[in-house]
Write a protein that holds these residues in place. Sequence first.
Motif, PDB file in Angstrom:
ATOM      1  N   PRO A  60      19.856  43.757   8.507  1.00 23.47           N
ATOM      2  CA  PRO A  60      21.294  43.829   8.213  1.00 23.47           C
ATOM      3  C   PRO A  60      21.525  44.334   6.794  1.00 23.47           C
ATOM      4  N   GLU A  61      22.732  44.769   6.530  1.00 23.59           N
ATOM      5  CA  GLU A  61      23.052  45.325   5.214  1.00 23.59           C
ATOM      6  C   GLU A  61      22.755  44.329   4.099  1.00 23.59           C
ATOM      7  N   LEU A  62      23.021  43.060   4.362  1.00 28.19           N
ATOM      8  CA  LEU A  62      22.669  42.000   3.414  1.00 28.19           C
ATOM      9  C   LEU A  62      21.601  41.124   4.063  1.00 28.19           C
ATOM     10  N   PRO A  63      20.329  41.429   3.849  1.00 30.31           N
ATOM     11  CA  PRO A  63      19.263  40.655   4.498  1.00 30.31           C
ATOM     12  C   PRO A  63      19.301  39.190   4.078  1.00 30.31           C
ATOM     13  N   PRO A  64      19.087  38.280   5.009  1.00 30.38           N
ATOM     14  CA  PRO A  64      19.110  36.853   4.670  1.00 30.38           C
ATOM     15  C   PRO A  64      17.936  36.472   3.786  1.00 30.38           C
ATOM     16  N   ARG A  65      18.156  35.475   2.963  1.00 26.78           N
ATOM     17  CA  ARG A  65      17.083  34.993   2.096  1.00 26.78           C
ATOM     18  C   ARG A  65      16.012  34.295   2.922  1.00 26.78           C
ATOM     19  N   ILE A  71      -0.498  36.631  -5.596  1.00 25.65           N
ATOM     20  CA  ILE A  71      -0.361  37.934  -6.264  1.00 25.65           C
ATOM     21  C   ILE A  71       0.004  39.012  -5.250  1.00 25.65           C
ATOM     22  N   SER A  72      -0.677  39.020  -4.107  1.00 23.36           N
ATOM     23  CA  SER A  72      -0.362  40.037  -3.095  1.00 23.36           C
ATOM     24  C   SER A  72       1.032  39.823  -2.518  1.00 23.36           C
ATOM     25  N   LEU A  73       1.421  38.567  -2.352  1.00 24.68           N
ATOM     26  CA  LEU A  73       2.748  38.260  -1.842  1.00 24.68           C
ATOM     27  C   LEU A  73       3.830  38.769  -2.793  1.00 24.68           C
ATOM     28  N   LEU A  74       3.656  38.493  -4.066  1.00 26.27           N
ATOM     29  CA  LEU A  74       4.680  38.844  -5.054  1.00 26.27           C
ATOM     30  C   LEU A  74       4.689  40.338  -5.369  1.00 26.27           C
ATOM     31  N   GLU A  75       3.522  40.961  -5.370  1.00 25.10           N
ATOM     32  CA  GLU A  75       3.451  42.358  -5.800  1.00 25.10           C
ATOM     33  C   GLU A  75       3.609  43.361  -4.655  1.00 25.10           C
ATOM     34  N   ARG A  76       3.265  42.960  -3.446  1.00 34.38           N
ATOM     35  CA  ARG A  76       3.257  43.939  -2.351  1.00 34.38           C
ATOM     36  C   ARG A  76       4.414  43.785  -1.378  1.00 34.38           C
ATOM     37  N   THR A  77       5.057  42.649  -1.349  1.00 32.09           N
ATOM     38  CA  THR A  77       6.112  42.423  -0.365  1.00 32.09           C
ATOM     39  C   THR A  77       7.366  43.196  -0.744  1.00 32.09           C
ATOM     40  N   ARG A  78       7.858  43.994   0.195  1.00 31.78           N
ATOM     41  CA  ARG A  78       8.998  44.867  -0.059  1.00 31.78           C
ATOM     42  C   ARG A  78      10.334  44.176   0.197  1.00 31.78           C
ATOM     43  N   TYR A  79      10.327  43.077   0.900  1.00 35.72           N
ATOM     44  CA  TYR A  79      11.577  42.431   1.313  1.00 35.72           C
ATOM     45  C   TYR A  79      12.424  42.080   0.091  1.00 35.72           C
ATOM     46  N   PRO A  80      13.745  42.336   0.149  1.00 31.91           N
ATOM     47  CA  PRO A  80      14.564  42.248  -1.072  1.00 31.91           C
ATOM     48  C   PRO A  80      14.947  40.847  -1.524  1.00 31.91           C
TER      49      PRO A  80
END
Length: 553
Positions: free
Chosen positions: A266-271, A290-299
């Motif tokens: 959706p335009e405003l993805p849920p947290r 580290i991989s979670l924080l650096e590689r995850t694209r989710y906004p």
Amino acid sequence: MAAWAEALPQPVPIAVLMPVFNPKPEWLQAAIDSVRAQLYPHWQLCIADDRSTDPRIQPLLEAAMAADPRIQVVFRERNGHICASSNSALELVQAPWVALLDHDDLLPDEALIWVAKAIAEHPQARLFYSDEDKLSPAGELFDPYFKGDWNPVLMEGQNMSSHLGVYATDLVRRVGGFREGFEGSQDHDLVLRCSEQLRREQIVHIPRVLYHWRVHPQSTAGGAKAKPYTVQAAERAISEHLQRRALPLRQISWTPVGFRAELALPELPPRVSVIIPTRNGLQVLRPCLISLLERTRYPDFEVLVVDNGSDDPATLQFLAGLEQQGQIRVLPDPSPFNYSALNNRAVNHASGELICLLNNDIEVVDPGWLEELVVQALRTGVGAVGARLLYPNRTLQHGGVLLGVGGVANHAHLGWPGDHPGYFSRAQLTQEMAAVTGACLLVRRSHYEAVGGLNEEQLKVAFNDVDFCLKLREQGLQNVYAPAARLIHHESVSRGQDLSAEKAARFAAEVDWMQQRWGDQLPHDPAYNPNLSLDNPHFRLAWPPRVERWASS
């Protein structure tokens, strides 16, 4: 079986629909003969010849009509291809049920009697489908596809219903029959449109091989490359189906394993609140975070690390550093290890609309993993969503959970190569599964709370995820395996294997509780098949057979 059919006070007629165009005459004759050999005599064979140019076809069909009054043929005046021809055959149908048979395939002699029995046992049903196998050029049967129950998400990746498909005649007519322009995937389009008019319980799977699909160079039984136009037709059928269901389709793509319908956020993805319980284990926790924080694209996601009594200075320093930078929140919880309770308490501190349970030995490799889980979790009627998890050697650790396998449950395709299609491509296609692992599980917070979260009384360590998923199913929700979300799982590194007597006793108690609570469901996984074994997760044939033989009562 035949005596049962003869004794029926009001037998249900079943029409067999067969469009014909230039098949090998011997194959066409074999197809017709397979209908005439049915143990169930109350059938009607409706054939439409699509102006075959082979001069041997019309006399063969005329002879068939003369030999059996149950066979009717219409000879079309012009060639219109398979959809138009199928609609011409449909006009001949007088029976309340119609089964689809290609002009070069075969029905085993018990096919229609099993269908008739299913119709009698499921009066609410409007659509049936069976298992199928293939017929080689040498006349040998091979490659049986033992399917699960109706799986609408899997239908977006492949036509898992396919053969033998049996439809209520009025339903087929109501949806407009076969749509021209969908040649090659007309049955996929038909079943999608029919399913939109039905409730789940009105679509019934018959776990018997009731169709022999002939393999030859012009047949899609050997793959879509034989008829490349079938791919475009199926893409259109799936796309229009998703649009009618108001799902946010971004694009659809095809590979030899099947189709992938990519949904848009959706335009405003849920947290999303990502919850990671841990105790020390820096060697896996560091690459996890580290991989979670650096590689995850989710906004929009937060990370809650539940510290279950870490006393390793390096681990404590590492967590403190990330928390000071505002990248994570640490929730101290030094209580005795109880995986269920740790997660349940953490949910109370979460701010997200969606909850992601994540083991501390998971490593992110694909930036879009969380998006893939979220778009599935946002579907109406979806409960938990699980990812494709690979061991560090890139073999499959989790491809969905199969109930009953090994006693309680096991992971589908466990240990297969990570890029292997799996059983009829099921390791690589998005689909409903009875359960998914809690090592990486996404669910709406409202659903999590509605079922009381994880069972922290009887299932402190094992099977709490399976139990959780089954509780979601009790609420009418479906769980989904999303293989496009791919992560590495360094399984059980952080806490070691359960080898002590105390842990063995605890595990045995959890097994016993699961069998007491869910024992009636464990041997009957809707995404598995009763012809397949409960001894291992590799989709092998059960021996001795688990499917009951014919019983007329």
